[in-house]
Design an enzyme around this catalytic site. Sequence first.
Site, mmCIF file in Angstrom:
data_model
loop_
_atom_site.group_PDB
_atom_site.id
_atom_site.type_symbol
_atom_site.label_atom_id
_atom_site.label_comp_id
_atom_site.label_asym_id
_atom_site.label_seq_id
_atom_site.Cartn_x
_atom_site.Cartn_y
_atom_site.Cartn_z
ATOM 1 N N ASP A 49 29.686 -68.974 71.675
ATOM 2 C CA ASP A 49 29.503 -70.148 72.184
ATOM 3 C C ASP A 49 27.765 -70.670 72.383
ATOM 4 O OD1 ASP A 49 28.877 -68.692 74.358
ATOM 5 O OD2 ASP A 49 30.516 -69.429 75.645
ATOM 6 N N SER A 50 26.871 -69.725 72.077
ATOM 7 C CA SER A 50 25.535 -70.126 71.813
ATOM 8 C C SER A 50 25.383 -71.566 70.957
ATOM 9 C CB SER A 50 24.647 -69.015 71.501
ATOM 10 O OG SER A 50 25.154 -68.440 70.106
ATOM 11 N N ASP A 88 34.002 -66.364 70.013
ATOM 12 C CA ASP A 88 34.106 -66.503 71.581
ATOM 13 C C ASP A 88 35.118 -67.359 72.161
ATOM 14 O OD1 ASP A 88 32.076 -65.317 73.214
ATOM 15 O OD2 ASP A 88 30.232 -66.478 72.547
ATOM 16 N N LYS A 118 35.722 -62.674 71.769
ATOM 17 C CA LYS A 118 34.822 -62.017 72.755
ATOM 18 C C LYS A 118 35.124 -62.646 74.210
ATOM 19 C CE LYS A 118 30.162 -62.503 72.794
ATOM 20 N NZ LYS A 118 29.899 -63.427 73.933
ATOM 21 N N GLU A 120 33.633 -63.053 78.354
ATOM 22 C CA GLU A 120 32.524 -62.482 79.489
ATOM 23 C C GLU A 120 33.342 -62.185 80.624
ATOM 24 O OE1 GLU A 120 29.697 -65.862 79.812
ATOM 25 O OE2 GLU A 120 29.217 -65.972 77.711
ATOM 26 N N GLU A 187 24.001 -57.863 77.678
ATOM 27 C CA GLU A 187 22.870 -58.886 77.615
ATOM 28 C C GLU A 187 21.971 -58.933 78.899
ATOM 29 O OE1 GLU A 187 24.197 -62.882 76.458
ATOM 30 O OE2 GLU A 187 22.396 -63.698 76.728
HETATM 31 O O1 KIV Z 1 27.241 -66.845 72.286
HETATM 32 C C1 KIV Z 1 26.573 -66.040 71.751
HETATM 33 O O2 KIV Z 1 25.937 -66.288 70.928
HETATM 34 C C2 KIV Z 1 26.661 -64.493 72.589
HETATM 35 C C3 KIV Z 1 25.478 -63.548 72.033
HETATM 36 C C4 KIV Z 1 24.424 -64.063 72.926
HETATM 37 C C5 KIV Z 1 25.884 -62.311 72.362
HETATM 38 O O3 KIV Z 1 27.377 -64.408 73.410
#
Ligand code: KIV
Length: 288
Positions: A49-50, A88, A118, A120, A187
């Site tokens: 989600d970056s 994500d 993924k 968090e 992270e």
């Molecule tokens: O969203 C993302 O790119 C991430 C990485 C920083 C691990 O979660």
Amino acid sequence: MEKQAKPVTTAKFQKMKKEGTPISVITAYDYPSAKLAEEAGVDAILVGDSLGNVVLGHESTLPVTLDDIIYHTRAVTRAVTIPLVVADMPFMTYHGSRDETLRGVARLMREGLAKTIKMEGGAEIAETVQNCVQAGVPVMGHLGFTPQSVHRIGGYFIQGKTEKDARKLIDDAIALEQAGAYAIVLELMPEELAGEISRRLSIPTIGIGAGSQCDGQVLVFHDMLQYGSGIPPKKFVKPYARIGDMMREGIAQYVKEVKNRSFPDEAHSFHGEQTAVGASYGAEGAAK
Ligand code: KIV
């Protein structure tokens, strides 16, 4: 005959951890970047989600929606066959009911064709992780600095610096492993703590700003290639190329040549007797 590489699976991640083979992960959000990452030999691609920060121009990852991630995951999965594709779960898409969470997860996998997801968080999401794993979905955890909690944390700070915080991160990592996570992103934390967590777990850790003792590393595509304008330097990012500068220079040269009428020149123009061959935007479809 050249041996064909096999698709990377979560089982391969476990094998790599066991054998001490480092795991390389990069984020990607579209077809050409995913294709290049595959050609370069990465083990996994994270549609993170970056995306919100580096592609969509948001200030944080919070505005990213499930539809955004599905759209971009679909472009990535269209491009690659070898790397494991991890998508994500965006902000607040896995904190409601079990059914609501599983509906979102199902969309990521059915529509985005992600192989794994993924999430968090630590012990507080262990039950959610377990629900997904029981439904047949491999889950990667994410601990330390968790960007979706940036407003609770109060900024982009290194985590686990006090003994109490470090202890909590170790407990969270164990809780995620016990819940069935197949890997965990660590992270922004001290190298020694990430090393300690990595040694305690039988599943691989993937570090970003967490030093050299993790089982693998992940970097954001746009950071490591400096793809963008004025990307701020980050201590944990090594710029392996500066493609933003190259792109700006290329575009500036194009603008200059259009303005002074040196493009298109003879080599890039058609005449009556020539036929266009395989014309398609961006591909080899030029004229003979
Ligand atoms: O969203 C993302 O790119 C991430 C990485 C920083 C691990 O979660």
